[in-house]
Scaffold this active site. Structure first.
Site, PDB file in Angstrom:
ATOM      1  N   TYR A 141       0.819  -1.208   0.000  1.00  8.12           N
ATOM      2  CA  TYR A 141       0.000   0.000   0.000  1.00  8.12           C
ATOM      3  C   TYR A 141       0.852   1.257   0.000  1.00  8.12           C
ATOM      4  O   TYR A 141       0.437   2.296  -0.512  1.00  8.12           O
ATOM      5  CB  TYR A 141      -0.932   0.030   1.215  1.00  8.12           C
ATOM      6  CG  TYR A 141      -2.049  -0.987   1.191  1.00  8.12           C
ATOM      7  CD1 TYR A 141      -2.240  -1.838   0.112  1.00  8.12           C
ATOM      8  CD2 TYR A 141      -2.918  -1.101   2.260  1.00  8.12           C
ATOM      9  CE1 TYR A 141      -3.257  -2.771   0.098  1.00  8.12           C
ATOM     10  CE2 TYR A 141      -3.949  -2.033   2.266  1.00  8.12           C
ATOM     11  CZ  TYR A 141      -4.108  -2.868   1.173  1.00  8.12           C
ATOM     12  OH  TYR A 141      -5.120  -3.785   1.161  1.00  8.12           O
ATOM     13  N   LYS A 186       3.521 -15.362   2.725  1.00 10.87           N
ATOM     14  CA  LYS A 186       3.566 -16.089   1.442  1.00 10.87           C
ATOM     15  C   LYS A 186       5.034 -16.351   1.113  1.00 10.87           C
ATOM     16  O   LYS A 186       5.556 -15.959   0.077  1.00 10.87           O
ATOM     17  CB  LYS A 186       2.868 -15.275   0.342  1.00 10.87           C
ATOM     18  CG  LYS A 186       2.643 -16.042  -0.965  1.00 10.87           C
ATOM     19  CD  LYS A 186       1.700 -17.211  -0.813  1.00 10.87           C
ATOM     20  CE  LYS A 186       1.437 -17.872  -2.178  1.00 10.87           C
ATOM     21  NZ  LYS A 186       0.681 -19.144  -2.024  1.00 10.87           N
ATOM     22  N   ASP A 219      -2.845 -18.358   1.663  1.00 15.98           N
ATOM     23  CA  ASP A 219      -3.950 -19.102   1.046  1.00 15.98           C
ATOM     24  C   ASP A 219      -4.459 -20.192   1.974  1.00 15.98           C
ATOM     25  O   ASP A 219      -5.666 -20.420   2.086  1.00 15.98           O
ATOM     26  CB  ASP A 219      -3.541 -19.671  -0.321  1.00 15.98           C
ATOM     27  CG  ASP A 219      -2.136 -20.248  -0.340  1.00 15.98           C
ATOM     28  OD1 ASP A 219      -1.392 -20.058   0.639  1.00 15.98           O
ATOM     29  OD2 ASP A 219      -1.763 -20.872  -1.352  1.00 15.98           O
ATOM     30  N   ASP A 243      -5.756  -7.004   5.546  1.00 11.49           N
ATOM     31  CA  ASP A 243      -6.941  -6.321   5.030  1.00 11.49           C
ATOM     32  C   ASP A 243      -7.926  -7.335   4.467  1.00 11.49           C
ATOM     33  O   ASP A 243      -9.133  -7.312   4.768  1.00 11.49           O
ATOM     34  CB  ASP A 243      -6.506  -5.324   3.956  1.00 11.49           C
ATOM     35  CG  ASP A 243      -7.599  -4.344   3.572  1.00 11.49           C
ATOM     36  OD1 ASP A 243      -8.688  -4.385   4.172  1.00 11.49           O
ATOM     37  OD2 ASP A 243      -7.365  -3.523   2.668  1.00 11.49           O
ATOM     38  N   ASP A 247     -11.711  -9.058   6.326  1.00  6.90           N
ATOM     39  CA  ASP A 247     -13.013  -8.963   5.661  1.00  6.90           C
ATOM     40  C   ASP A 247     -13.634 -10.356   5.535  1.00  6.90           C
ATOM     41  O   ASP A 247     -14.842 -10.538   5.729  1.00  6.90           O
ATOM     42  CB  ASP A 247     -12.868  -8.320   4.281  1.00  6.90           C
ATOM     43  CG  ASP A 247     -12.906  -6.808   4.337  1.00  6.90           C
ATOM     44  OD1 ASP A 247     -12.647  -6.252   5.428  1.00  6.90           O
ATOM     45  OD2 ASP A 247     -13.187  -6.173   3.305  1.00  6.90           O
TER      46      ASP A 247
END
Length: 356
Positions: A141, A186, A219, A243, A247
């Protein structure tokens, strides 16, 4: 005692949930030996319309003097310029940098009264109580961005210091909860994740040897959040992964409108750690102005503000309890109602106040 709180209503449903937040804070002040000096200010699209900037100088000045900052939401389709710095979301990113808040705490708890509102089967929801700690001021970001007609790039950069400081906060929370820390990365693909994993291993081994530490690829973490959410205690991860995962995790609770957040750094006031508090639901422009937005995420954010920034854990417990009781008594807004008698935003706030 009086705490200075900057109230940034922002855009979309932000002003609606902020109005309820103001009412609740006033109700708390009536029976507590504690006062709240609420100072409204502009951010996001509302600030762009008024000043041409998503985070005006006047707002910056107020926020830097405050004991805590309370935010509604920012964004909307009418402000989607190409340059992120001039969009409402740019104001939020600037605010996080300004306040130097690098750890975003997002608790996810399931409520038995709302099991039917979750898309998951009830047996997956029992005992879910997760604290997700998201790194907030680094990663993709905030990395260098290049955008052209044919190619675009977003740099993802992390330093050892950035990883270490957020892992310490997550590990400390895990020690005081159930002693398990899950670090999400990851590392099979990303160099930043391999650094993340090395630093996490070193911090936990040297400073938190009693913790149980596990590493999960993002994942796999996304899958386990739906298949076995009760296996998690504290999760720590980088900016974008946090983020997305929170959600997803909101569906365990039954509604995006239920989840609060606290963004903390190292700056201190006379009361506690100066922080930024906001529900995670965003501006929801599709329901803005309809009076049906769920204010519970905002109210739970106030409870986190009372706990972490204002040094009032008893008041925080009272507010959390009032929210829980209202939900248990069947008080629901449109986004979590399964019947046709959903409460409006203001009525939901009144239901919580009645149970304080």
């Amino acid at each position: 005692m009086s705490a200075s709180i900057v109230a940034l209503a922002g855009d979309g449903i932000g002003p609606e949930v902020m109005a309820v937040a103001t009412d609740v804070l006033r109700a708390i002040a009536q029976h507590a030996n504690f006062a709240f000096d609420l100072q409204p200010a502009l951010i996001g699209g509302a600030a762009i319309d008024a000043t041409g900037e998503p985070l005006p100088a006047a707002t910056r000045e107020l926020c830097m003097k405050a004991d805590a900052v309370l935010l509604g939401a920012v964004g909307g389709p009418q402000w989607q310029s190409v340059n992120i710095a001039q969009r409402p979301e740019g104001g939020l990113l600037q605010l996080r940098e300004l306040l130097a808040v690098f750890a975003n705490l997002r608790p996810v708890r399931t409520h038995p009264a709302l099991y039917d509102a979750s898309p998951l089967k009830n047996d997956r929801l029992h005992g879910v109580d997760i604290m997700v700690v998201r790194e907030l001021t680094g990663g993709i970001y905030f990395g260098d961005k290049r955008e052209g007609d044919e190619t675009a790039s977003d740099a993802c950069v992390y330093t050892r210091k950035e990883v270490a400081r957020v892992v310490r906060i997550a590990a400390d929370l895990a020690v005081r909860r159930n002693g398990k820390l899950t670090s999400v990365d990851k590392s099979n693909v990303l160099a930043t994740s391999r650094l993340w994993r090395r630093v996490t291993d070193a911090i936990v081994a040297d400073e938190f040897p009693t913790l149980t530490l596990e590493h999960l690829l993002v994942d796999a973490a996304a899958m386990h959040l739906l298949a076995r959410p009760d296996r998690f205690d504290v999760m720590v991860t980088e900016n974008m992964f946090g983020d997305i995962l929170t959600d997803e995790a909101s569906m365990l609770a039954g509604s995006l409108g239920l989840l609060p957040s606290a963004s903390l750094g190292e700056r201190q006031s006379e009361f506690g750690t100066i922080g930024l508090y906001e529900p995670i639901h965003g501006s929801a422009p599709d329901i803005a102005g309809k009076g049906i937005a769920n204010p519970c995420g905002m109210l739970a954010s106030i409870a986190m503000m009372l706990r972490y920034s204002l040094g009032q854990p008893d008041l925080a417990d009272q507010l959390d309890g009032a929210i829980e009781q209202a939900l248990a008594d069947g008080c629901r807004t449109a986004d979590i109602a399964t019947q046709g008698d959903a409460m409006g935003t203001t009525a939901m706030g009144e239901a919580v106040i009645a149970r304080l």
